[in-house]
Design an enzyme around this catalytic site. Structure first.
Site, PDB file in Angstrom:
ATOM      1  N   GLY A 180       0.843  -1.198   0.000  1.00  0.00           N
ATOM      2  CA  GLY A 180       0.000   0.000   0.000  1.00  0.00           C
ATOM      3  C   GLY A 180       0.878   1.248   0.000  1.00  0.00           C
ATOM      4  O   GLY A 180       1.794   1.357   0.808  1.00  0.00           O
TER       5      GLY A 180
ATOM      6  N   ARG B  38      13.521   9.832  -3.327  1.00  0.00           N
ATOM      7  CA  ARG B  38      14.420  10.984  -3.601  1.00  0.00           C
ATOM      8  C   ARG B  38      15.687  10.881  -2.774  1.00  0.00           C
ATOM      9  O   ARG B  38      16.804  11.097  -3.266  1.00  0.00           O
ATOM     10  CB  ARG B  38      13.671  12.272  -3.280  1.00  0.00           C
ATOM     11  CG  ARG B  38      14.481  13.545  -3.328  1.00  0.00           C
ATOM     12  CD  ARG B  38      13.574  14.727  -3.023  1.00  0.00           C
ATOM     13  NE  ARG B  38      14.267  16.008  -2.977  1.00  0.00           N
ATOM     14  CZ  ARG B  38      14.831  16.508  -1.861  1.00  0.00           C
ATOM     15  NH1 ARG B  38      14.815  15.797  -0.737  1.00  0.00           N
ATOM     16  NH2 ARG B  38      15.431  17.695  -1.883  1.00  0.00           N
TER      17      ARG B  38
ATOM     18  N   ARG C 241       1.219  -5.229  -5.404  1.00  0.00           N
ATOM     19  CA  ARG C 241       1.416  -6.425  -4.574  1.00  0.00           C
ATOM     20  C   ARG C 241       1.598  -7.575  -5.557  1.00  0.00           C
ATOM     21  O   ARG C 241       0.803  -7.735  -6.472  1.00  0.00           O
ATOM     22  CB  ARG C 241       0.206  -6.640  -3.668  1.00  0.00           C
ATOM     23  CG  ARG C 241       0.053  -5.506  -2.622  1.00  0.00           C
ATOM     24  CD  ARG C 241      -1.061  -5.818  -1.634  1.00  0.00           C
ATOM     25  NE  ARG C 241      -1.081  -4.835  -0.525  1.00  0.00           N
ATOM     26  CZ  ARG C 241      -1.880  -3.779  -0.500  1.00  0.00           C
ATOM     27  NH1 ARG C 241      -2.673  -3.543  -1.492  1.00  0.00           N
ATOM     28  NH2 ARG C 241      -1.852  -2.934   0.534  1.00  0.00           N
TER      29      ARG C 241
ATOM     30  N   GLY D  49       5.818  -2.136   3.470  1.00  0.00           N
ATOM     31  CA  GLY D  49       5.397  -2.644   4.776  1.00  0.00           C
ATOM     32  C   GLY D  49       5.888  -4.064   5.012  1.00  0.00           C
ATOM     33  O   GLY D  49       6.767  -4.561   4.299  1.00  0.00           O
TER      34      GLY D  49
ATOM     35  N   SER E 211       6.139  -6.570   2.128  1.00  0.00           N
ATOM     36  CA  SER E 211       7.260  -6.284   1.202  1.00  0.00           C
ATOM     37  C   SER E 211       8.584  -6.713   1.814  1.00  0.00           C
ATOM     38  O   SER E 211       9.474  -7.212   1.125  1.00  0.00           O
ATOM     39  CB  SER E 211       7.285  -4.789   0.877  1.00  0.00           C
ATOM     40  OG  SER E 211       6.013  -4.371   0.421  1.00  0.00           O
TER      41      SER E 211
ATOM     42  N   ASP F  34      -0.084   2.638   8.224  1.00  0.00           N
ATOM     43  CA  ASP F  34      -0.597   1.895   9.390  1.00  0.00           C
ATOM     44  C   ASP F  34       0.243   2.042  10.642  1.00  0.00           C
ATOM     45  O   ASP F  34      -0.250   1.801  11.744  1.00  0.00           O
ATOM     46  CB  ASP F  34      -0.692   0.397   9.054  1.00  0.00           C
ATOM     47  CG  ASP F  34      -1.657   0.141   7.917  1.00  0.00           C
ATOM     48  OD1 ASP F  34      -1.639  -0.974   7.364  1.00  0.00           O
ATOM     49  OD2 ASP F  34      -2.406   1.073   7.555  1.00  0.00           O
TER      50      ASP F  34
ATOM     51  N   ASP G   7       2.467   0.061  11.736  1.00  0.00           N
ATOM     52  CA  ASP G   7       2.309  -1.227  12.440  1.00  0.00           C
ATOM     53  C   ASP G   7       3.569  -2.081  12.398  1.00  0.00           C
ATOM     54  O   ASP G   7       3.503  -3.291  12.558  1.00  0.00           O
ATOM     55  CB  ASP G   7       1.162  -2.017  11.795  1.00  0.00           C
ATOM     56  CG  ASP G   7       1.395  -2.279  10.307  1.00  0.00           C
ATOM     57  OD1 ASP G   7       0.674  -3.108   9.742  1.00  0.00           O
ATOM     58  OD2 ASP G   7       2.314  -1.629   9.735  1.00  0.00           O
TER      59      ASP G   7
ATOM     60  N   ARG H 153     -25.977  15.220  15.707  1.00  0.00           N
ATOM     61  CA  ARG H 153     -25.878  13.831  15.267  1.00  0.00           C
ATOM     62  C   ARG H 153     -24.686  13.115  15.895  1.00  0.00           C
ATOM     63  O   ARG H 153     -23.695  13.749  16.295  1.00  0.00           O
ATOM     64  CB  ARG H 153     -25.743  13.768  13.735  1.00  0.00           C
ATOM     65  CG  ARG H 153     -27.055  13.986  13.030  1.00  0.00           C
ATOM     66  CD  ARG H 153     -26.892  14.094  11.539  1.00  0.00           C
ATOM     67  NE  ARG H 153     -28.191  14.027  10.862  1.00  0.00           N
ATOM     68  CZ  ARG H 153     -28.398  14.368   9.596  1.00  0.00           C
ATOM     69  NH1 ARG H 153     -27.355  14.795   8.860  1.00  0.00           N
ATOM     70  NH2 ARG H 153     -29.599  14.292   9.050  1.00  0.00           N
TER      71      ARG H 153
ATOM     72  N   MET I 111      -8.542   3.721   8.321  1.00  0.00           N
ATOM     73  CA  MET I 111      -7.715   2.588   7.935  1.00  0.00           C
ATOM     74  C   MET I 111      -6.761   2.188   9.066  1.00  0.00           C
ATOM     75  O   MET I 111      -6.805   2.755  10.150  1.00  0.00           O
ATOM     76  CB  MET I 111      -6.917   2.942   6.672  1.00  0.00           C
ATOM     77  CG  MET I 111      -7.716   2.900   5.399  1.00  0.00           C
ATOM     78  SD  MET I 111      -6.639   3.161   3.986  1.00  0.00           S
ATOM     79  CE  MET I 111      -7.665   2.472   2.675  1.00  0.00           C
TER      80      MET I 111
ATOM     81  N   ALA J 165     -12.435  12.891  19.566  1.00  0.00           N
ATOM     82  CA  ALA J 165     -13.544  11.936  19.445  1.00  0.00           C
ATOM     83  C   ALA J 165     -14.049  11.529  20.824  1.00  0.00           C
ATOM     84  O   ALA J 165     -13.269  11.411  21.778  1.00  0.00           O
ATOM     85  CB  ALA J 165     -13.071  10.689  18.683  1.00  0.00           C
TER      86      ALA J 165
ATOM     87  N   HIS K 238      -9.544   5.454   1.058  1.00  0.00           N
ATOM     88  CA  HIS K 238      -8.201   5.654   0.498  1.00  0.00           C
ATOM     89  C   HIS K 238      -7.717   7.099   0.476  1.00  0.00           C
ATOM     90  O   HIS K 238      -6.553   7.335   0.146  1.00  0.00           O
ATOM     91  CB  HIS K 238      -8.119   5.033  -0.898  1.00  0.00           C
ATOM     92  CG  HIS K 238      -8.014   3.539  -0.853  1.00  0.00           C
ATOM     93  ND1 HIS K 238      -9.061   2.741  -0.459  1.00  0.00           N
ATOM     94  CD2 HIS K 238      -6.980   2.704  -1.099  1.00  0.00           C
ATOM     95  CE1 HIS K 238      -8.676   1.472  -0.490  1.00  0.00           C
ATOM     96  NE2 HIS K 238      -7.421   1.416  -0.868  1.00  0.00           N
TER      97      HIS K 238
HETATM   98  O1  F6P Z   1      -1.620  -1.054   4.577  1.00  0.00           O
HETATM   99  C1  F6P Z   1      -2.142   0.177   4.202  1.00  0.00           C
HETATM  100  C2  F6P Z   1      -3.623   0.056   3.941  1.00  0.00           C
HETATM  101  O2  F6P Z   1      -4.117   1.307   3.582  1.00  0.00           O
HETATM  102  C3  F6P Z   1      -4.411  -0.473   5.121  1.00  0.00           C
HETATM  103  O3  F6P Z   1      -4.615   0.506   6.123  1.00  0.00           O
HETATM  104  C4  F6P Z   1      -5.670  -0.906   4.428  1.00  0.00           C
HETATM  105  O4  F6P Z   1      -6.390  -1.870   5.164  1.00  0.00           O
HETATM  106  C5  F6P Z   1      -5.108  -1.512   3.129  1.00  0.00           C
HETATM  107  O5  F6P Z   1      -3.878  -0.852   2.882  1.00  0.00           O
HETATM  108  C6  F6P Z   1      -5.996  -1.331   1.926  1.00  0.00           C
HETATM  109  O6  F6P Z   1      -5.401  -2.088   0.898  1.00  0.00           O
HETATM  110  P1  F6P Z   1      -5.744  -1.757  -0.644  1.00  0.00           P
HETATM  111  O7  F6P Z   1      -5.056  -0.495  -0.995  1.00  0.00           O
HETATM  112  O8  F6P Z   1      -5.167  -2.953  -1.380  1.00  0.00           O
HETATM  113  O9  F6P Z   1      -7.236  -1.651  -0.750  1.00  0.00           O
END
Ligand code: F6P
Length: 328
Positions: free
Chosen positions: A15, A25, A76, A106, A109, A132, A134, A167, A174, A191, A258
């Site tokens: 991603g 760069r 990917r 990530g 990869s 992420d 992560d 509301r 994500m 929040a 996205h």
């Molecule tokens: O890993 C980055 C990410 O944006 C995640 O947060 C999300 O779940 C995933 O990629 C979405 O994957 P794709 O771009 O293949 O829909």
């Protein structure tokens, strides 16, 4: 300085994330500075298998530090998961006289890079590029800060309309199976509730909190939900659930999607990417391999890929406590 390395490949994989161009760069410019050739590999491992290469010099990366996305595209690759695919990639790299590569991506990869290094003893260094945040071995991944700012900016806008109409909004963000974006952006955007996979407090607690908010006079609320949250209900089902149990709430849903992956990278991400690019090239020239560049306590570090791919950065418990207190 390792004498074997005269030409370094660089590519983006998985991603995409804001700041990947800044990392590209930096790798290209560091190679130029070190008088090492650099080759851009398009579309990650897919392009490596197809030999989709382009020589890059210091001028090839003009005016991209501020651009979201990646000029080398990303993908990917299922084929790279096969020995045959990796063999094709290796052949192409050797044909191009590429001696090592820097992969910006990530954990998926990095897994490919680690296996490739094991099979071909081919020097690889990773730069953590994902929104992420992560990946074990770094406090920040390239793109995380920009994604947070994007999410906070959007939630501020949602809050305007939520308060105009009294509301409750569920906002899905994500993060795949971690809650770093949800927790940090949720606190930053004020929040009322934040639902993350690392801490499944259950639906009763959510209802309790929403009832308390109403009783305390809050006329509108924002609940940030990580896409990997474990309540067992998606945001649309959460909407129905709350409407059923607390009918006084007028509920709406926003799935950010996205947009969190785009945008001009923040200064933080540009600087992080630039620092990591230099470190990655230097590590290769020092003969190092199968490591990921990270940042910890604002110092650049190198973590074995085998560790980086196995772990996740832990959720910040202190920040969870802050978010609980802020919901008062
Ligand atoms: O890993 C980055 C990410 O944006 C995640 O947060 C999300 O779940 C995933 O990629 C979405 O994957 P794709 O771009 O293949 O829909």
């Amino acid at each position: 300085m390792s004498t074997e390395i005269k030409k370094i490949g660089v590519f983006t994989s998985g991603g995409d994330s804001p700041g990947m161009n800044a990392a590209i760069r930096s790798v290209v410019r560091t190679c130029a500075y070190m008088k090492i050739e650099c080759v851009g590999i398009y579309r990650g491992y897919e392009g490596m298998i197809e030999g989709d290469f382009k020589p890059m010099d210091a001028r090839s990366v003009n005016n991209i530090i501020n651009k979201g996305g990646t000029i080398l595209k990303s993908a990917r690759s299922l084929e790279f998961r096969t020995p045959e695919g990796r063999a094709k990639a290796y052949e192409n790299l050797k044909k191009e006289s590429i001696d090592a590569f820097v992969v910006i991506g990530g954990d998926g990869s990095f897994t490919g890079a680690m296996i490739f290094n094991q099979e071909y003893n081919f020097p690889v260094i990773g730069i953590p590029g994902t929104i992420d945040n992560d990946i074990y071995g770094t406090t920040y991944t390239v793109g995380f800060d920009t994604a947070l700012n994007t999410v906070v900016e959007v939630i501020d806008k949602i809050r305007d309309t939520a308060s105009s109409h009294n509301r409750l909004f569920f906002v899905e963000v994500m993060g795949r199976d971690v809650g770093h974006i949800a927790l940090n952006a949720g606190v930053g955007a004020g929040a009322e509730e934040i639902l993350i996979p690392e801490e499944n407090l259950g639906l009763d607690r959510l209802l309790e909190s929403l009832k308390r908010s109403k009783q305390s006079g809050k006329s509108s609320s924002i609940v940030v939900v990580a896409e990997g949250d474990k309540t067992g209900k998606n945001v649309f089902e959460l909407k129905e659930y709350v409407e059923e149990h607390i009918p006084i709430y007028d509920v709406r849903v926003s799935v950010l999607g996205h947009m969190q992956r785009g945008g001009s990278p923040s200064c933080f991400d540009r600087v992080l990417a630039s620092r990591m690019g230099v470190k990655a090239v230097e590590a290769l020239l020092e003969g190092k391999t199968s490591l990921m560049v990270g940042i910890q306590d604002n110092k650049l570090t190198l973590t074995p890929l085998i560790k980086a791919i196995k772990g996740h950065t832990k959720i910040d418990k202190e920040l969870i406590r802050v978010s609980d207190i802020m919901s008062t």
